[in-house]
Design a protein around this motif. Structure first.
Motif, PDB file in Angstrom:
ATOM      1  N   UNK A  40      -9.515 -11.769 -18.510  1.00 40.54           N
ATOM      2  CA  UNK A  40      -8.517 -11.386 -17.620  1.00 40.54           C
ATOM      3  C   UNK A  40      -9.642 -10.821 -16.424  1.00 40.54           C
ATOM      4  N   UNK A  41      -9.704 -11.364 -15.062  1.00 37.66           N
ATOM      5  CA  UNK A  41     -10.606 -10.980 -14.238  1.00 37.66           C
ATOM      6  C   UNK A  41      -9.771  -9.657 -13.390  1.00 37.66           C
ATOM      7  N   UNK A  42     -10.393  -8.664 -13.049  1.00 34.23           N
ATOM      8  CA  UNK A  42      -9.592  -7.639 -12.325  1.00 34.23           C
ATOM      9  C   UNK A  42     -10.410  -7.060 -11.261  1.00 34.23           C
ATOM     10  N   UNK A  43      -9.480  -6.822 -10.211  1.00 34.21           N
ATOM     11  CA  UNK A  43      -9.867  -6.091  -8.796  1.00 34.21           C
ATOM     12  C   UNK A  43      -9.001  -4.899  -8.673  1.00 34.21           C
ATOM     13  N   UNK A 166     -10.992   9.576 -19.874  1.00 32.31           N
ATOM     14  CA  UNK A 166      -9.503   9.588 -19.537  1.00 32.31           C
ATOM     15  C   UNK A 166      -8.765   8.947 -20.712  1.00 32.31           C
ATOM     16  N   UNK A 167      -7.615   9.426 -21.100  1.00 31.43           N
ATOM     17  CA  UNK A 167      -6.602   8.839 -21.639  1.00 31.43           C
ATOM     18  C   UNK A 167      -5.404   8.377 -21.088  1.00 31.43           C
ATOM     19  N   UNK A 168      -5.630   7.031 -21.176  1.00 35.33           N
ATOM     20  CA  UNK A 168      -4.352   6.232 -19.956  1.00 35.33           C
ATOM     21  C   UNK A 168      -3.280   5.591 -20.962  1.00 35.33           C
ATOM     22  N   UNK A 169      -2.193   5.487 -19.753  1.00 35.78           N
ATOM     23  CA  UNK A 169      -1.053   4.654 -20.258  1.00 35.78           C
ATOM     24  C   UNK A 169      -0.739   3.478 -19.348  1.00 35.78           C
ATOM     25  N   UNK A 170      -0.448   2.474 -19.596  1.00 36.42           N
ATOM     26  CA  UNK A 170      -0.487   1.431 -18.490  1.00 36.42           C
ATOM     27  C   UNK A 170       0.412   0.162 -18.763  1.00 36.42           C
ATOM     28  N   UNK A 171       0.752  -0.615 -17.962  1.00 37.22           N
ATOM     29  CA  UNK A 171       1.514  -1.930 -18.415  1.00 37.22           C
ATOM     30  C   UNK A 171       1.165  -3.036 -17.286  1.00 37.22           C
ATOM     31  N   UNK A 172       1.220  -4.204 -17.771  1.00 42.15           N
ATOM     32  CA  UNK A 172       1.177  -5.209 -16.889  1.00 42.15           C
ATOM     33  C   UNK A 172       2.526  -5.653 -16.212  1.00 42.15           C
ATOM     34  N   UNK A 173       2.510  -6.015 -15.035  1.00 45.42           N
ATOM     35  CA  UNK A 173       3.650  -6.296 -14.527  1.00 45.42           C
ATOM     36  C   UNK A 173       3.592  -7.978 -14.051  1.00 45.42           C
ATOM     37  N   UNK A 174       4.314  -8.966 -14.532  1.00 44.30           N
ATOM     38  CA  UNK A 174       3.950 -10.220 -14.243  1.00 44.30           C
ATOM     39  C   UNK A 174       4.872 -10.741 -13.047  1.00 44.30           C
ATOM     40  N   UNK A 175       3.999 -11.084 -12.003  1.00 44.81           N
ATOM     41  CA  UNK A 175       4.523 -11.683 -10.764  1.00 44.81           C
ATOM     42  C   UNK A 175       4.309 -13.072 -10.910  1.00 44.81           C
ATOM     43  N   UNK A 179      -1.096 -14.260 -12.341  1.00 50.07           N
ATOM     44  CA  UNK A 179      -1.511 -13.099 -11.386  1.00 50.07           C
ATOM     45  C   UNK A 179      -0.636 -11.788 -11.962  1.00 50.07           C
ATOM     46  N   UNK A 180      -1.098 -10.786 -12.347  1.00 53.03           N
ATOM     47  CA  UNK A 180      -0.531  -9.540 -12.711  1.00 53.03           C
ATOM     48  C   UNK A 180      -0.714  -8.363 -11.779  1.00 53.03           C
ATOM     49  N   UNK A 181       0.032  -7.426 -12.213  1.00 56.41           N
ATOM     50  CA  UNK A 181      -0.220  -6.020 -11.460  1.00 56.41           C
ATOM     51  C   UNK A 181      -0.560  -5.176 -12.772  1.00 56.41           C
ATOM     52  N   UNK A 182      -1.650  -4.415 -12.788  1.00 61.26           N
ATOM     53  CA  UNK A 182      -1.769  -3.685 -13.901  1.00 61.26           C
ATOM     54  C   UNK A 182      -1.680  -2.054 -13.319  1.00 61.26           C
ATOM     55  N   UNK A 183      -0.469  -1.612 -13.688  1.00 60.03           N
ATOM     56  CA  UNK A 183      -0.264  -0.095 -12.975  1.00 60.03           C
ATOM     57  C   UNK A 183      -0.489   0.641 -14.348  1.00 60.03           C
ATOM     58  N   UNK A 230      -9.645  16.047 -14.779  1.00 59.56           N
ATOM     59  CA  UNK A 230      -9.594  14.738 -14.165  1.00 59.56           C
ATOM     60  C   UNK A 230      -8.136  14.025 -14.197  1.00 59.56           C
ATOM     61  N   UNK A 231      -7.887  13.467 -13.179  1.00 64.43           N
ATOM     62  CA  UNK A 231      -6.503  12.604 -13.433  1.00 64.43           C
ATOM     63  C   UNK A 231      -6.888  11.303 -12.735  1.00 64.43           C
ATOM     64  N   UNK A 232      -6.356  10.533 -13.164  1.00 60.13           N
ATOM     65  CA  UNK A 232      -6.448   8.899 -12.530  1.00 60.13           C
ATOM     66  C   UNK A 232      -5.088   8.202 -12.624  1.00 60.13           C
ATOM     67  N   UNK A 233      -4.829   7.411 -11.444  1.00 59.29           N
ATOM     68  CA  UNK A 233      -3.672   6.455 -11.534  1.00 59.29           C
ATOM     69  C   UNK A 233      -4.017   5.332 -10.337  1.00 59.29           C
ATOM     70  N   UNK A 234      -3.414   4.440 -10.262  1.00 62.15           N
ATOM     71  CA  UNK A 234      -3.689   3.277  -9.513  1.00 62.15           C
ATOM     72  C   UNK A 234      -3.014   1.822  -9.772  1.00 62.15           C
ATOM     73  N   UNK A 235      -3.150   0.918  -9.070  1.00 59.34           N
ATOM     74  CA  UNK A 235      -2.622  -0.325  -9.467  1.00 59.34           C
ATOM     75  C   UNK A 235      -3.727  -1.617  -9.091  1.00 59.34           C
ATOM     76  N   UNK A 236      -4.012  -1.944 -10.190  1.00 55.97           N
ATOM     77  CA  UNK A 236      -5.016  -3.200 -10.315  1.00 55.97           C
ATOM     78  C   UNK A 236      -4.449  -4.589 -10.267  1.00 55.97           C
ATOM     79  N   UNK A 237      -5.156  -5.500  -9.568  1.00 56.84           N
ATOM     80  CA  UNK A 237      -5.007  -6.923  -9.442  1.00 56.84           C
ATOM     81  C   UNK A 237      -5.501  -7.600 -10.755  1.00 56.84           C
ATOM     82  N   UNK A 238      -4.832  -8.309 -11.348  1.00 61.70           N
ATOM     83  CA  UNK A 238      -5.391  -9.176 -12.599  1.00 61.70           C
ATOM     84  C   UNK A 238      -5.037 -10.606 -12.473  1.00 61.70           C
ATOM     85  N   UNK A 239      -6.145 -11.262 -12.653  1.00 62.57           N
ATOM     86  CA  UNK A 239      -6.000 -12.848 -12.758  1.00 62.57           C
ATOM     87  C   UNK A 239      -6.449 -13.299 -14.050  1.00 62.57           C
ATOM     88  N   UNK A 240      -5.437 -13.708 -14.976  1.00 63.31           N
ATOM     89  CA  UNK A 240      -5.889 -14.066 -16.384  1.00 63.31           C
ATOM     90  C   UNK A 240      -6.463 -15.766 -16.149  1.00 63.31           C
TER      91      UNK A 240
END
Length: 241
Positions: A40-43, A166-175, A179-183, A230-240
């Protein structure tokens, strides 16, 4: 009584069949969604919004066995492209570089997500490591002959190095199937160290630009080293692929 028992048995059987068909539907939905990608390519454009305006690009490798996947990102940024106009004007020479590594474990805890959480489609926990280097133009105040007092400052080239976990939690949203969004979001801790050019600097360092949310203001006195939350949050674009 017999009728009641028969009714309960019938309802239980219907529920079991419905649950099984629902799970089968979810499995078929994922299978027909597309092939199971192993790359999966990520931006990540969301990291451009802060003072450390770093554009992250990378990839996630999801082997077709086990529960884990592995992601790697390279980030870079420049003060002359910062969204903050004061940074663009007064700190165009700023440079940011980051290397990120991440181990993910996809999971499912109840049946509606049984198939949707199949690696690498659904929810995940992740352990992330960041190695960052940040070159900035910061200043010190002090008297200077022939210069008005409100202009008593000297600019210095500084460098901050960070190591963060960082210890993170996230999920992929399928558009779309391609093309996914990784939140994601998470917390952790880090260590930073500072270097100020080749000169011996006396007094507190300061930043000559005006900063606002979501800027990181933790570098205000970049001398020595320290540990930090430290804290982290964001939305990443994913291209499987």
């Amino acid at each position: 009584m017999r009728k009641l028992i028969l009714l309960l048995l019938t309802c239980s059987s219907v529920h079991a069949q419905w649950q099984a068909s629902s799970q089968e539907f979810q499995r078929n939905k994922i299978v027909s969604f597309t092939h199971i990608p192993v790359l999966l390519l990520r931006v990540n454009p969301s990291t451009l919004l802060g003072y450390n305006n770093t554009l992250q690009v990378g990839a996630e490798i999801a082997p077709p066995f086990g529960k884990l996947s592995f992601a790697f990102d390279y980030g870079f940024g420049s003060g002359k492209y910062n969204i903050n106009k004061f940074v663009r004007k007064d700190q165009a020479e700023n440079k940011n570089r980051e290397l990120r590594g991440e181990i993910r474990a996809y999971f499912s805890d109840w049946f509606p997500f049984y198939a949707l959480d199949k690696k690498p489609f659904g929810r995940y926990y992740a352990l992330e490591y960041i190695n960052g280097t940040y070159d900035r133009i910061l200043g010190t105040s002090g008297p200077s002959y022939g210069i008005p007092e409100d202009q008593w400052f000297t600019m210095h080239e500084t460098q901050e190095k960070r190591h963060v976990v960082h210890l993170k939690f996230g999920r992929h949203i399928h558009l779309h199937r391609h093309f996914f969004l990784d939140v994601y979001g998470g917390v952790g801790a880090g260590h930073s160290s500072f270097k100020v050019g080749e000169d011996k600097v006396e007094g507190e360092m300061y930043n000559p630009v005006k900063l606002a949310f979501p800027a990181d203001k933790s570098y205000e006195s970049p001398k020595g080293s320290r540990f930090f939350f430290s804290k982290t949050f964001g939305v990443r674009c994913v291209f499987p692929i």
